[in-house]
Scaffold this active site. Sequence first.
Site, PDB file in Angstrom:
ATOM      1  N   THR A  77       0.877  -1.182   0.000  1.00 33.71           N
ATOM      2  CA  THR A  77       0.000   0.000   0.000  1.00 33.71           C
ATOM      3  C   THR A  77       0.906   1.221   0.000  1.00 33.71           C
ATOM      4  O   THR A  77       1.965   1.209   0.632  1.00 33.71           O
ATOM      5  CB  THR A  77      -0.879  -0.004   1.266  1.00 33.71           C
ATOM      6  OG1 THR A  77      -1.890  -0.977   1.095  1.00 33.71           O
ATOM      7  CG2 THR A  77      -1.527   1.352   1.523  1.00 33.71           C
TER       8      THR A  77
ATOM      9  N   ARG B 207     -15.604  -5.088   0.732  1.00 34.33           N
ATOM     10  CA  ARG B 207     -14.926  -4.600   1.943  1.00 34.33           C
ATOM     11  C   ARG B 207     -14.162  -3.306   1.616  1.00 34.33           C
ATOM     12  O   ARG B 207     -13.486  -3.210   0.609  1.00 34.33           O
ATOM     13  CB  ARG B 207     -13.960  -5.680   2.455  1.00 34.33           C
ATOM     14  CG  ARG B 207     -13.135  -5.270   3.691  1.00 34.33           C
ATOM     15  CD  ARG B 207     -11.768  -4.741   3.323  1.00 34.33           C
ATOM     16  NE  ARG B 207     -10.919  -4.506   4.493  1.00 34.33           N
ATOM     17  CZ  ARG B 207      -9.734  -3.898   4.453  1.00 34.33           C
ATOM     18  NH1 ARG B 207      -9.253  -3.490   3.295  1.00 34.33           N
ATOM     19  NH2 ARG B 207      -9.027  -3.711   5.536  1.00 34.33           N
ATOM     20  N   VAL B 208     -14.274  -2.322   2.500  1.00 34.55           N
ATOM     21  CA  VAL B 208     -13.505  -1.091   2.334  1.00 34.55           C
ATOM     22  C   VAL B 208     -12.635  -0.909   3.571  1.00 34.55           C
ATOM     23  O   VAL B 208     -13.116  -1.036   4.699  1.00 34.55           O
ATOM     24  CB  VAL B 208     -14.440   0.135   2.154  1.00 34.55           C
ATOM     25  CG1 VAL B 208     -13.622   1.418   2.069  1.00 34.55           C
ATOM     26  CG2 VAL B 208     -15.300  -0.019   0.907  1.00 34.55           C
ATOM     27  N   GLY B 209     -11.346  -0.645   3.355  1.00 36.99           N
ATOM     28  CA  GLY B 209     -10.425  -0.463   4.479  1.00 36.99           C
ATOM     29  C   GLY B 209     -10.304   0.991   4.889  1.00 36.99           C
ATOM     30  O   GLY B 209     -11.172   1.828   4.580  1.00 36.99           O
ATOM     31  N   ASP B 210      -9.216   1.305   5.555  1.00 34.65           N
ATOM     32  CA  ASP B 210      -9.014   2.664   6.071  1.00 34.65           C
ATOM     33  C   ASP B 210      -8.495   3.639   5.016  1.00 34.65           C
ATOM     34  O   ASP B 210      -8.685   4.851   5.147  1.00 34.65           O
ATOM     35  CB  ASP B 210      -8.009   2.633   7.228  1.00 34.65           C
ATOM     36  CG  ASP B 210      -6.649   2.096   6.768  1.00 34.65           C
ATOM     37  OD1 ASP B 210      -6.626   1.027   6.107  1.00 34.65           O
ATOM     38  OD2 ASP B 210      -5.622   2.744   7.036  1.00 34.65           O
TER      39      ASP B 210
ATOM     40  N   THR C 152      -0.838   2.847   6.975  1.00 41.59           N
ATOM     41  CA  THR C 152      -0.827   1.539   6.319  1.00 41.59           C
ATOM     42  C   THR C 152      -0.863   0.446   7.374  1.00 41.59           C
ATOM     43  O   THR C 152      -0.261   0.585   8.436  1.00 41.59           O
ATOM     44  CB  THR C 152       0.403   1.350   5.409  1.00 41.59           C
ATOM     45  OG1 THR C 152       0.340   0.025   4.843  1.00 41.59           O
ATOM     46  CG2 THR C 152       1.726   1.486   6.156  1.00 41.59           C
ATOM     47  N   GLY C 153      -1.598  -0.620   7.079  1.00 46.54           N
ATOM     48  CA  GLY C 153      -1.692  -1.714   8.041  1.00 46.54           C
ATOM     49  C   GLY C 153      -3.085  -2.325   8.016  1.00 46.54           C
ATOM     50  O   GLY C 153      -3.803  -2.206   7.013  1.00 46.54           O
TER      51      GLY C 153
ATOM     52  N   GLY D 161      -6.516  -2.353   8.202  1.00 43.04           N
ATOM     53  CA  GLY D 161      -7.404  -1.203   8.092  1.00 43.04           C
ATOM     54  C   GLY D 161      -8.520  -1.128   9.115  1.00 43.04           C
ATOM     55  O   GLY D 161      -8.897  -0.031   9.548  1.00 43.04           O
TER      56      GLY D 161
HETATM   57  N1  ASP Z   1      -4.653  -0.353   5.162  1.00 47.16           N
HETATM   58  C1  ASP Z   1      -4.954  -1.119   3.982  1.00 47.16           C
HETATM   59  C2  ASP Z   1      -6.329  -1.717   4.129  1.00 47.16           C
HETATM   60  O1  ASP Z   1      -6.676  -2.146   5.202  1.00 47.16           O
HETATM   61  C3  ASP Z   1      -3.983  -2.226   3.716  1.00 47.16           C
HETATM   62  C4  ASP Z   1      -2.506  -1.900   3.879  1.00 47.16           C
HETATM   63  O2  ASP Z   1      -2.154  -0.798   4.290  1.00 47.16           O
HETATM   64  O3  ASP Z   1      -1.689  -2.770   3.562  1.00 47.16           O
HETATM   65  O4  ASP Z   1      -7.040  -1.796   3.150  1.00 47.16           O
END
Ligand code: ASP
Length: 342
Positions: free
Chosen positions: A207, A235-238, A258-259, A261
């Site tokens: 990401t 699904r929607v992340g952060d 990043t991480g 979400g």
């Molecule tokens: N934060 C992103 C999500 O959860 C994924 C990532 O940062 O690797 O969609």
Amino acid sequence: MSCQRVFCPITVILAGILLLGACTEQTGPPPYGLVIHGGAGSGTRADISPDLEKRMRAAMSDALDAGITVLKNGGSSLDAVTEAIQVLEDAPEFNSGRGAVFNAQGGHELDASIMDGSTLAAGAVAGVKTVKNPILLARAVMERSPHVMMAGDGAEAFALSLGMVPVSPDYFDTGRRKKQLDRALQKLRNDNTRRSDTHQRSDYFGTVGVVALDSAGNLAAGTSTGGMTAKRFGRVGDSPIIGAGTYANNDSCAVSSTGHGEFFIRHVVAYSICARMQFDGMSVQDAADDMILRELAQVQGSGGVIAMDARGNVAWPYNTASMIRAHQSRDSEPRILLFETE
Ligand code: ASP
């Protein structure tokens, strides 16, 4: 002798020194700079082939170059963020644009967001499937629509209406991501609770996010991702959530996350770092550390952030084994770090 008589000349001298200091500071060239992340995770050198490492470093270097060139020429932090992210979206090595991960159905749904710290204007897109550069569409939502966030078919129709040429959904298929999907699906099949965290080893890597400060003193932040491997469709992340994945405010800082979400949404990570600075008077380093190393770590929310304040100070804490990151500023040479130890 009254205190007033003693302090008066001293006060005048001190005020003079302070004023001189302030003037000298203002006459120096204004600072500018940018920070990039390429995802955080448990990746070590052993998880990445030397060839992939080389390509990742080259793409990070090109992205830094694109962003710093904008800033060096007096351009805006928003343009620097957009240009740098576009370079990484076009690089198949990263989980954004071309190299986006697969969802559980074998498709791709891309998310992106951008925010202008000088006006708090923001734009975001979620779940797009045929948009080559989601960061450009997020920026168009901000600048060419009255909205902040658009999702799915509506976002794609908006892109078409602006003349953006769609790509075929298989433009985002890459062999490396397919292998990650197969591993993740296998893990899910072996887990009959179906609640397994499908991220493993280097899967978080990729990401991308950028924060920048321009010479006019304006901050901006942006993030772009394919999300998490084998996510449920829809699904929607952060990353496209303003306040969780991205936030920028000239009064505090610019942040890209990043991480995992779901944790970043629940803890409103990007905004919370800015709020700690603005309302608790913390430094950017203390605010970002408190959020990532204490609050998120306590709940096993894995990931990291890049953050920059209005004077160009940088923080990049992560609670995973490593985070891909890079920095360059008016006063410093390019610095690219892929692993924890280098
Ligand atoms: N934060 C992103 C999500 O959860 C994924 C990532 O940062 O690797 O969609």
